[in-house]
Design an enzyme around this catalytic site. Structure first.
Site, PDB file in Angstrom:
ATOM      1  N   LYS A   1       0.727  -1.178   0.171  1.00 50.02           N
ATOM      2  CA  LYS A   1       0.099  -0.080  -0.100  1.00 50.02           C
ATOM      3  C   LYS A   1       0.820   1.410   0.054  1.00 50.02           C
ATOM      4  CE  LYS A   1      -4.192   1.224   0.332  1.00 50.02           C
ATOM      5  NZ  LYS A   1      -5.601   0.589  -0.384  1.00 50.02           N
TER       6      LYS A   1
ATOM      7  N   ASP B   1      -6.813   4.671  -4.742  1.00 54.45           N
ATOM      8  CA  ASP B   1      -7.503   4.377  -3.420  1.00 54.45           C
ATOM      9  C   ASP B   1      -8.218   5.789  -3.117  1.00 54.45           C
ATOM     10  OD1 ASP B   1      -7.948   2.484  -1.082  1.00 54.45           O
ATOM     11  OD2 ASP B   1      -7.097   4.119   0.102  1.00 54.45           O
TER      12      ASP B   1
HETATM   13  P1  NDP Z   1     -13.121   7.990  -2.643  1.00 53.11           P
HETATM   14  O1  NDP Z   1     -11.981   9.250  -2.540  1.00 53.11           O
HETATM   15  O2  NDP Z   1     -13.487   7.763  -4.294  1.00 53.11           O
HETATM   16  O3  NDP Z   1     -14.626   8.268  -1.795  1.00 53.11           O
HETATM   17  C1  NDP Z   1     -14.382   8.494  -0.542  1.00 53.11           C
HETATM   18  C2  NDP Z   1     -15.493   8.602   0.039  1.00 53.11           C
HETATM   19  O4  NDP Z   1     -15.861   8.735   1.309  1.00 53.11           O
HETATM   20  C3  NDP Z   1     -15.784  10.344  -0.355  1.00 53.11           C
HETATM   21  O5  NDP Z   1     -17.314  10.325  -0.539  1.00 53.11           O
HETATM   22  C4  NDP Z   1     -15.673  10.943   0.771  1.00 53.11           C
HETATM   23  O6  NDP Z   1     -16.323  12.441   1.028  1.00 53.11           O
HETATM   24  C5  NDP Z   1     -16.056   9.864   1.897  1.00 53.11           C
HETATM   25  N1  NDP Z   1     -15.549  10.199   3.157  1.00 53.11           N
HETATM   26  C6  NDP Z   1     -14.340  10.394   3.878  1.00 53.11           C
HETATM   27  N2  NDP Z   1     -14.365  10.292   5.038  1.00 53.11           N
HETATM   28  C7  NDP Z   1     -15.542  10.180   5.396  1.00 53.11           C
HETATM   29  C8  NDP Z   1     -16.124  10.342   6.734  1.00 53.11           C
HETATM   30  N3  NDP Z   1     -15.483  10.382   7.688  1.00 53.11           N
HETATM   31  N4  NDP Z   1     -17.587  10.241   6.817  1.00 53.11           N
HETATM   32  C9  NDP Z   1     -18.287   9.975   5.657  1.00 53.11           C
HETATM   33  N5  NDP Z   1     -17.893  10.140   4.361  1.00 53.11           N
HETATM   34  C10 NDP Z   1     -16.472  10.176   4.244  1.00 53.11           C
HETATM   35  O7  NDP Z   1     -12.507   6.606  -2.208  1.00 53.11           O
HETATM   36  P2  NDP Z   1     -13.056   5.082  -2.607  1.00 53.11           P
HETATM   37  O8  NDP Z   1     -14.328   5.008  -2.702  1.00 53.11           O
HETATM   38  O9  NDP Z   1     -11.970   4.640  -3.524  1.00 53.11           O
HETATM   39  O10 NDP Z   1     -12.498   4.395  -1.176  1.00 53.11           O
HETATM   40  C11 NDP Z   1     -13.390   4.241   0.045  1.00 53.11           C
HETATM   41  C12 NDP Z   1     -12.965   3.037   0.726  1.00 53.11           C
HETATM   42  O11 NDP Z   1     -13.134   1.991   0.088  1.00 53.11           O
HETATM   43  C13 NDP Z   1     -11.485   3.425   1.345  1.00 53.11           C
HETATM   44  O12 NDP Z   1     -11.624   2.589   2.791  1.00 53.11           O
HETATM   45  C14 NDP Z   1     -10.583   2.327   0.573  1.00 53.11           C
HETATM   46  O13 NDP Z   1      -9.594   1.983   1.014  1.00 53.11           O
HETATM   47  C15 NDP Z   1     -11.683   1.163   0.161  1.00 53.11           C
HETATM   48  N6  NDP Z   1     -11.400   0.615  -1.140  1.00 53.11           N
HETATM   49  C16 NDP Z   1     -11.188   1.201  -2.351  1.00 53.11           C
HETATM   50  C17 NDP Z   1     -10.969   0.260  -3.421  1.00 53.11           C
HETATM   51  C18 NDP Z   1     -11.128   1.038  -4.747  1.00 53.11           C
HETATM   52  O14 NDP Z   1     -10.948   0.110  -5.733  1.00 53.11           O
HETATM   53  N7  NDP Z   1     -11.407   2.056  -4.844  1.00 53.11           N
HETATM   54  C19 NDP Z   1     -10.808  -1.100  -3.311  1.00 53.11           C
HETATM   55  C20 NDP Z   1     -10.989  -1.621  -1.888  1.00 53.11           C
HETATM   56  C21 NDP Z   1     -11.107  -0.761  -0.805  1.00 53.11           C
HETATM   57  P3  NDP Z   1     -15.502  13.387   0.927  1.00 53.11           P
HETATM   58  O15 NDP Z   1     -15.636  13.663  -0.637  1.00 53.11           O
HETATM   59  O16 NDP Z   1     -16.199  14.546   1.797  1.00 53.11           O
HETATM   60  O17 NDP Z   1     -13.831  13.383   1.332  1.00 53.11           O
END
Ligand code: NDP
Length: 460
Positions: free
Chosen positions: A140, A180
């Site tokens: 990572k 990520d």
């Molecule tokens: P993104 O950056 O695309 O999205 C993250 C989202 O979560 C945004 O909408 C963000 O809002 C929101 N967010 C962040 N912190 C909080 C909080 N405290 N409360 C509510 N909403 C919050 O990331 P991903 O969707 O790619 O990743 C999300 C999770 O999934 C992570 O844990 C990542 O490690 C995991 N993951 C992702 C993979 C992938 O393929 N993308 C694969 C496997 C796991 P804001 O815009 O306000 O920051």
């Protein structure tokens, strides 16, 4: 007490003593790495039955070997902002385990990134990658850089500077990063461009999550969210039901959340709430995914803007309160530790039936315990969100073969992989005496393959 029970008692005590002694060493070495210690503890606790049954793992001191990253790289990322000021961030790449293949795992750009977060993500990535059945190790990376509010030029300069150091540590057969939080197609594109320039070679397989025209796989963007829902479907099958007509809440509105919502809606569920880090939106009649995509993907806006298009919905200024919304299925898809004991209790009071982790470690240890105690079906991240990295491995395969599969072909393979993961996790939980406990099952199924391979490869 008969002889067999006595022997089992000794074996169990020996396993517990061994696991505790390794945990104490980890704690002593890195006492401030809260997230890493949290993930280590969850992992170790679920491995007790494995060490009771397989003394050989103790003889090979496999736990102490596995818990120490093969390599940790930390580096300076200097860049110039639009006002001409020089900024400095810290970059990381944790190359945790290469028993099964080249290191594989995403890159995160977020102000909360530190070594502890990188190490917990890389650790859990090892076993997730092992579960996918694909030939990939675990790693990572990331930086404590906040992409919010940055111009496109600033993002490009940052990505180029990040890659200027990282490129010497990665390669299609060495370490293959992906996106990520804060790293999507745009950032991968900038990083790929810089890698190509520095290496003087077109190595498509060095990064995954690429654009479609230069080696990206169809279906990668959707894979984590879709895969999470395929996993939910398998869990529900066990209860002879489906996701159709179920009420779903999803935290976040990023890549994982949007595609989990999309697949859930396609399969007939009603998604009533989602969030960003500022707050959450709620509509009891179901949210419009089209509007969410427009705001979050096309315009890069905030989730509260949803009300501009749908005044009938409600917006609440506290993201965490999303867990007070009644639902059959809760999908934390935002970030780590977003469901603590208090949030878990809110969900249970509202009769939640299924909680599945789309994000990495979104539930605290205490939250997981109360879900399991209360008979809530719980799907852990290592298994449930493995679809993203599984399709990344399919992207690597296409790059090696210089082939391009259709969306349908990739999606079909993704579904098969998620079904196989589910079966392997359930079987491991049964075999080791914890039927129905998918946390134990996922950790054991992922771990044993890596541990056995490390033993086969000798002390390296
Ligand atoms: P993104 O950056 O695309 O999205 C993250 C989202 O979560 C945004 O909408 C963000 O809002 C929101 N967010 C962040 N912190 C909080 C909080 N405290 N409360 C509510 N909403 C919050 O990331 P991903 O969707 O790619 O990743 C999300 C999770 O999934 C992570 O844990 C990542 O490690 C995991 N993951 C992702 C993979 C992938 O393929 N993308 C694969 C496997 C796991 P804001 O815009 O306000 O920051």
């Amino acid at each position: 007490m008969n002889r067999q029970t006595y022997a089992e008692g000794i074996a169990e005590q020996e396993a517990i003593d061994y696991i505790n002694s390794v945990y104490e060493k980890v704690k002593q070495r890195d006492p401030h790495e809260t997230e890493f210690l949290q993930a280590t503890k969850i992992l170790f606790d679920s491995l007790i039955p494995v060490f009771v049954k397989n003394r050989t793992y103790i003889e090979h001191n496999i736990l102490e070997r596995i818990i120490e990253p093969e390599r940790v790289i930390s580096f300076r990322v200097p860049w110039v902002d639009d006002e001409g000021n020089v900024q400095v961030n810290r970059g990381y790449r944790v190359q945790f385990n290469s028993a099964l293949g080249p290191y594989k795992g995403g890159i995160r750009f977020h102000p909360t990134v530190n070594l502890s977060v990188m190490k917990f993500l890389a650790l859990t990535q090892i076993f997730k990658n092992s579960l996918t059945g694909q030939p990939i190790g675990g790693g990572k990376g990331g930086a404590d850089f906040d992409p919010k509010g940055k111009s496109d030029q600033e993002i490009m300069r940052f990505c180029q500077s990040f890659m200027t150091e990282l490129y010497r540590h990665i390669g299609p057969d060495i370490d293959v990063p992906a996106g990520d939080i804060g790293v999507g197609k745009r950032e991968i594109g900038y990083m790929f461009g810089q890698y190509k320039r520095l290496r003087g070679a077109y190595e498509a397989g060095v990064l995954t999550g690429k654009g479609i025209h230069y080696g990206g796989s169809l279906g990668r963007t959707e894979a984590t969210g879709y895969g999470t829902i395929y996993f939910v479907e398998e869990m529900l099958k066990e209860k002879r039901t489906t996701i159709k007509n179920k009420t779903v809440i999803t935290s976040g509105s990023g890549n994982v959340a949007i595609h989990a919502m999309e697949k859930a809606i396609q399969l007939g569920a009603r998604v009533v709430a989602c969030s960003d880090s500022n707050g959450y939106i709620y509509d009891k009649n179901g949210l419009s995914l089209q509007t969410i995509k427009r705001i979050k993907i096309d315009e890069g806006g905030r989730i509260k803007e949803y009300l501009n298009y749908h005044p009938e919905a409600e917006y609440f200024d506290d993201a965490k309160q999303i867990w007070s919304v009644p639902a059959d299925i809760a999908l934390p898809c935002a970030t780590q530790n977003e469901i603590d004991l208090e949030a878990a209790n809110m969900l249970i009071e509202n009769n939640v039936k299924v909680v599945v982790e789309g994000a990495n470690m979104p539930c605290t240890r205490e939250a997981i315990d109360v879900f399991i105690e209360n008979g809530v079906l719980f799907g852990p991240a290592q298994a449930a969100n493995a679809g993203g990295v599984a399709v990344s491995a399919l992207e690597m395969a296409q790059n090696s073969a210089r082939l391009k599969w259709t969306f349908e072909e990739v999606d079909k393979q993704l579904k098969n992989i998620m079904q196989t993961i589910y079966r392997n996790v359930v079987n491991a939980a049964n075999e080791y005496g914890h039927p129905g406990n998918l946390v134990v099952g996922a950790n054991i199924a992922g771990f044993t393959k890596v541990a056995d391979t490390m033993i086969e490869q000798g002390v390296v």
